[in-house]
Design a protein around this motif. Sequence first.
Motif, short mmCIF file in Angstrom:
data_model
loop_
_atom_site.label_atom_id
_atom_site.label_comp_id
_atom_site.label_asym_id
_atom_site.label_seq_id
_atom_site.Cartn_x
_atom_site.Cartn_y
_atom_site.Cartn_z
N VAL A 67 0.77 -1.43 0.14
CA VAL A 67 -0.10 -0.03 0.04
C VAL A 67 0.72 1.43 0.00
N ALA A 68 1.81 1.21 0.94
CA ALA A 68 2.51 2.52 0.89
C ALA A 68 3.55 2.85 -0.38
N PRO A 69 4.01 1.97 -0.95
CA PRO A 69 4.63 2.21 -2.28
C PRO A 69 3.58 2.55 -3.38
N PHE A 70 2.61 1.90 -3.16
CA PHE A 70 1.38 2.11 -4.22
C PHE A 70 1.17 3.74 -4.16
N LEU A 71 0.76 4.04 -3.02
CA LEU A 71 0.28 5.40 -2.65
C LEU A 71 1.25 6.36 -3.03
N ASP A 72 2.53 5.76 -2.65
CA ASP A 72 3.52 6.97 -2.78
C ASP A 72 3.71 7.42 -4.29
N ARG A 73 3.39 6.19 -5.21
CA ARG A 73 3.79 6.42 -6.77
C ARG A 73 2.40 7.47 -7.18
N LEU A 74 1.34 7.32 -6.68
CA LEU A 74 0.17 8.20 -6.99
C LEU A 74 0.06 9.29 -6.39
N THR A 75 0.86 9.57 -5.26
CA THR A 75 0.44 11.05 -4.90
C THR A 75 1.71 11.96 -4.75
N THR A 76 1.42 13.21 -4.72
CA THR A 76 2.62 14.26 -5.08
C THR A 76 3.52 14.46 -3.54
N ARG A 77 2.80 13.89 -2.39
CA ARG A 77 3.71 14.08 -1.33
C ARG A 77 3.87 12.63 -0.83
N SER A 78 5.03 12.76 -0.08
CA SER A 78 5.62 11.21 0.23
C SER A 78 4.62 10.48 1.35
N VAL A 79 4.62 9.31 1.13
CA VAL A 79 3.58 8.63 1.96
C VAL A 79 4.47 7.73 2.72
N ALA A 80 5.57 7.09 2.14
CA ALA A 80 6.38 6.05 2.71
C ALA A 80 6.76 6.38 4.16
N ASP A 81 7.11 7.59 4.31
CA ASP A 81 7.76 8.05 5.68
C ASP A 81 6.68 8.47 6.61
N MET A 82 5.25 8.39 6.29
CA MET A 82 4.30 8.73 7.28
C MET A 82 4.20 7.82 8.51
#
Lengths: 373, 133
Positions: A67-82
């Motif tokens: 999920v994290a890499p998937f959303l990271d690929r589709l959103t402008t702001r970093s997700v992986a480090d949330m």
Amino acid sequence: MPSTDQLAKTPLHDWHADHGARMVDFAGWSMPVQYTSIVEEHKATREAVGLFDISHMGRILFDGPDVAPFLDRLTTRSVADMQPQQIRYSLMCNDAGGVLDDILVYRPVLREEQPAGFGLVVNASNREKILAWLQEHVGDFHVEINDKTHEYSMIAVQGPKAIEVVDPFTDEELTSMRYYTGRLIELAGVECFVSRTGYTGEDGIELVCDGDKILGIWEQLVSAADRVDGRPVGLAARDTLRLEAGMPLYGHELLESINPVEAQLDFAVNLRDREFVGKAAIEEFHRDSHQRVRVGLQLDGRRVPREDCKLLRCDEEVGVVTSGTFSPSFNHPIAMGYVKPTVAALGTTLDVDIRGQQHPATIVPLPFYQRGK
Amino acid sequence: MVKPEELLYAKTHEWISVAEEGGDKVATLGISAFAVEALTDLVYIDLPAVGRQVEAEQPFCEVESVKAVSDIYSPVAGEVIAVNETLPDNLEILGEDPYEQGWIAKIKITDEAGLGELLDHAAYEKLCSEEAH
């Protein structure tokens, strides 16, 4: 236009109708636009507390190891480090860098036995489009996308007295919950996901719970709000509140033909050390000095610039209004719009064409309204 | 005392009363309580200039609310001979007394063909209850 029978209804629909709300079609939902007066509802939120049924917003939950890499690929702001409990305002862009939607990305802690998942809240008007976009990009990612919009409902409690109103319904310390974080707590005996977020420029919370439990919570909150001069607030005042707070609204300040750079949303774009859809285009926009600029405009008098009104400088068209209203807090017209960079400086006076008549408008800092700390 | 039951109404929510004044037919025009209620939060009225020629079923005046701007239509053709100058600074009058103190303009009628299209109070009430649902 679909008849009211075809419109989706939130679990609070009948409550709204029974309490004098005018119901309108908003993105395929029958929603309360106002209960009494827009100005009264607006001021109640600024001075006490406003309650908003925002169950029409799209709520999407994700499962799976990617999920994290998937959303990271589709959103402008970093997700992986949330971090767990963290929430971020973000954008989804297409390959050309045009904004598909502005969203909130959640990393809620659901239950102790369950690892932190991810969720999105998206605009009602974009939900189907975003769901299709997500599906289209699943590819090799191990991810499951669950649209929970109709299963869960959502209320916003906003205003200087919001925490005071919600606090007696929970044992949790809401004041210790940081802005843009959220967690699962028990509220009025119901398990709710509560976050310190909102769309009014005020302090407050938003809560999500099972749709069949929301009416009881809503009614108790309405009673509690009433005791401090708060009240339910419709979509019309939600719009004037967000406009005063300088927040963009999809369909107005944001469109697929608008990019995050001109929208002045750089804070919601992380370009370093990551790849995401639209990144190359956004980098290109950064290098282009001709990008339009989203600005705030203030007018004297009482004529209100509306969406699509032209902005002029010495009779030359230099921009366009995307939202305008008569500000209930300041008692003068305000607007947001896009202008050429050469006329975007604070203090610049432009003319706005309101139904064939030109009225002077001054570029002022956004937001128009900022709450006292 | 003006009784709303004795006025005529346009489908666009204006009310009209017609009287003889010095040999001319003069229409006094305002907007209905239903219209004011629907608009809510009025912030501005753009009155027409006295002397302006008005065409039947064309907008001749605008009211602005927080949410939107709305046109006011004249059901008859004619010349604006008076406007209610107290309204712009006292918009609350439109809500408090829409049928008397809240009059907007007087029009000297040159073509009264449009009058035949107007609704009586009962028919107008029916229209409003349909629009409210």
